[in-house]
Write an enzyme that holds these catalytic residues in place. Structure first.
Site, mmCIF file in Angstrom:
data_model
loop_
_atom_site.group_PDB
_atom_site.id
_atom_site.type_symbol
_atom_site.label_atom_id
_atom_site.label_comp_id
_atom_site.label_asym_id
_atom_site.label_seq_id
_atom_site.Cartn_x
_atom_site.Cartn_y
_atom_site.Cartn_z
ATOM 1 N N GLU A 1 2.480 -4.163 3.895
ATOM 2 C CA GLU A 1 2.707 -4.194 5.345
ATOM 3 C C GLU A 1 2.029 -3.035 6.078
ATOM 4 O O GLU A 1 2.638 -2.423 6.963
ATOM 5 C CB GLU A 1 4.221 -4.145 5.643
ATOM 6 C CG GLU A 1 4.987 -5.293 5.051
ATOM 7 C CD GLU A 1 6.501 -5.155 5.236
ATOM 8 O OE1 GLU A 1 7.124 -6.158 5.621
ATOM 9 O OE2 GLU A 1 7.051 -4.063 5.000
HETATM 10 C C1 TNX Z 1 9.697 -6.332 3.536
HETATM 11 S S1 TNX Z 1 8.509 -6.968 1.117
HETATM 12 C C2 TNX Z 1 9.351 -5.098 3.025
HETATM 13 C C3 TNX Z 1 10.293 -4.002 3.156
HETATM 14 C C4 TNX Z 1 11.553 -4.410 3.859
HETATM 15 C C5 TNX Z 1 11.968 -5.785 3.395
HETATM 16 C C6 TNX Z 1 13.276 -6.224 3.957
HETATM 17 C C7 TNX Z 1 7.876 -5.603 1.252
HETATM 18 C C8 TNX Z 1 6.926 -5.259 0.236
HETATM 19 N N1 TNX Z 1 8.243 -4.832 2.269
HETATM 20 O O1 TNX Z 1 9.677 -2.931 3.833
HETATM 21 O O2 TNX Z 1 12.525 -3.476 3.566
HETATM 22 O O3 TNX Z 1 10.975 -6.676 3.766
HETATM 23 O O4 TNX Z 1 13.696 -7.411 3.379
#
Ligand code: TNX
Length: 536
Positions: A346
């Protein structure tokens, strides 16, 4: 001590029984359950072993005078003895029996633990036999012995896990088991950044996840909301960057001594700690701690909300890499496993071309520490060092699947953590009081009913290293909530990691799961009593 003299006839009787079982496999395995009512003590194991046969009329009973014998090579004797000590420490608490541990003398011990089994059992494999005369667990390594003893714990009555003395009988149904895992990577991830969890709380999580034969504990140690591991060369990461957590409550961090304690406790439970330092996004806590890490030289305030994707390390600055060099060096020193997770997810505030520049440079700083690189699926966009692991967190979307295939195409392994199945922070249904639902609602069946090797179309099965169940803690601020979200879903993911594909069957699993309820009651696990499960 006269009871120690055992008629040798019994050994040959046991041998005959085994031979008889082997000679009549069809009768033994196809007799309808209804025609042959199962004893109340029929063990419901999770994860389901590769093979398990009942030895009818061969129940073993642990007695006040029972003796535990350990056999191992000299090199493995300390580790093997430790496995025996862990088992007996618990059984002494619940049974009140002395249960002395001695070097194994054939014919003397009632519980026989051996690491002298054939190498063909594999590092984590074991054989277990329970008959009227003894319980034996045989493995080729102390780790295999530990896995077998974990099974033995589930074969014992649930009250054997109690913290205080209970009344027996301590009966174990006669059985033979041969077992080994499907995948080498079977993990749980705990996000200690969004909410901080103390060493004691992490140990409790270790206690619970190790009951299901997981072997990796991935700790998400840094994120926008908090930096949780001590780095001597950048002390403000923890003193300032670790001071808060989501909602602005006081955070915390692990000193080197704390972290060493977690690593040691995990190792005692045959779990390897995989430390994650999330980069280049998810870095507000670091950026707030050191202004120089920001492209504009201005430190942002600490962040206690739950948005994602707004922070980024400054890819063009040299200090970014001297920072990461120091961080990975100090983290590598603290985590003896062979993997460091560099995050990579992300990175919405990192320009794409910067991301492509950043990941290989960060990865090189990990390999410089003689560690393998692990990262979330996005890292597959960039060339990866040999031995890397990409962690799939997709929701059956084409882009995530493509990233998994890209990882495999460059020789990386893939760990499966599909958010719409394996994320333990997703709500069970729309009445679940906490958790998130961005990846959907994940009920107990959904968390269990999938195959890690066929989830992503056209991903070679050989690329799949295993599974991991992450628990993100934006909405989970204490252990009770963690337990509520992890149980009963985590054992399902653990079974996907351990048991053969042919053994996976929701209806049968659901029944075995129901039997875990009494154990969780005894261990005071705050589990969600999912209405579709027949808890007992
Ligand atoms: C996505 S999945 C994220 C996290 C969040 C989570 C909450 C991923 C690699 N990153 O930063 O905490 O969703 O469900």
């Amino acid at each position: 001590m006269t009871r120690l003299a055992r008629p040798s006839r019994r050994v040959s009787l046991a041998g005959l029984l085994t031979a008889a079982l082997l000679a009549t496999p069809l009768i033994a395995t196809t007799t309808p359950a209804a025609a042959q009512p199962q004893a109340a003590s029929t063990p419901a194991l999770i994860p389901k072993p590769v093979s398990q046969q009942a030895l009818d009329g061969q129940d073993f009973t642990l007695k006040p005078w029972s003796i535990v014998g350990v056999a191992s090579s000299a090199k493995e004797s300390r580790a093997a003895r430790k496995v025996a000590d862990q088992l007996t420490a618990q059984l002494r608490r619940s049974t009140g029996y002395p249960l002395p541990v001695i070097p194994l003398v054939p014919g003397v011990a009632d519980v026989k633990l051996s690491t002298n089994g054939p190498a063909s059992l594999g590092a984590e494999g074991y054989q277990l036999r329970v008959d009227r005369s003894a319980v034996s667990v045989t493995a080729a390594t102390p780790e295999g012995l530990y896995r077998g003893v974990t099974t033995l714990r589930q074969l014992l009555p649930a009250k054997a896990d109690a913290a205080r003395r209970q009344t027996g009988p301590w009966r174990v149904a006669g059985t033979t088991i041969a077992d080994s895992p499907r995948y080498g990577y079977r993990g749980a991830m705990l996000d200690v950044s969004r909410h901080f969890f103390s060493v004691t709380e992490v140990k409790r999580y270790i206690d619970l996840i190790s009951l299901y034969k997981l072997n990796k504990l991935h700790l998400h140690l840094s994120d926008d909301q908090g930096w949780r591991i001590q780095v001597d060369s950048w002390p403000r990461l923890t003193t300032y960057g670790g001071s808060l957590e989501v909602n602005g409550t006081p955070g915390g961090s692990y000193t080197k001594a704390d972290f060493a304690e977690i690593v040691r406790y995990a190792a005692d439970h045959y779990l390897t700690v995989i430390p994650e330092i999330d980069t280049p996004g998810h870095t507000n806590a670091a950026l707030a701690s050191y202004a120089d890490l920001n492209c504009d030289g201005v430190a942002p305030p600490l962040y206690t909300g739950t948005d994602v994707g707004f922070s980024s390390l400054c890819v063009g600055k040299d200090i970014t890499y001297s920072f990461l060099d120091d961080v990975f060096r100090e983290v590598a020193q603290q985590a003896p496993g062979d993997v460091i997770h560099l995050g990579g997810d992300e990175a919405h505030s990192t320009p794409h071309s910067d991301y492509l520049t950043f990941v290989p440079k960060a990865a090189a700083l990990v390999t410089k520490q003689h560690k393998r690189v692990m990262g979330w699926q996005e890292i597959a966009e960039t060339p990866l060092p040999a031995g890397s692991i990409a962690q799939y967190w997709g929701t059956d979307d084409a882009r995530s699947q493509e990233l998994a295939r890209k990882a495999a195409a460059q020789g990386a392994q893939v760990v499966m953590s599909p958010a719409n199945r394996a994320y333990l922070d997703m709500k069970y249904d729309d009445s679940t009081p906490y958790g998130q639902d961005w990846a959907g609602l994940v009920d107990v069946k959904t968390a269990y009913d999938w195959n890690p090797s066929t989830l992503v179309p056209d991903l070679p099965e050989s690329a799949v290293a295993g599974v991991e169940a992450p628990i993100w803690t934006e909405t989970l601020d204490d252990l009770d909530k963690l337990e509520y979200m992890a149980f009963p879903r985590l054992p399902g993911v653990a079974e996907l990691g351990w048991s053969q594909a042919s053994a996976l069957d929701w209806t049968a699993y659901k029944d075995r799961l129901g039997a875990q309820g009494s154990r969780w009651d005894i261990l005071s696990v705050n589990f969600y009593r999912a209405p579709e499960i027949n808890w007992r």
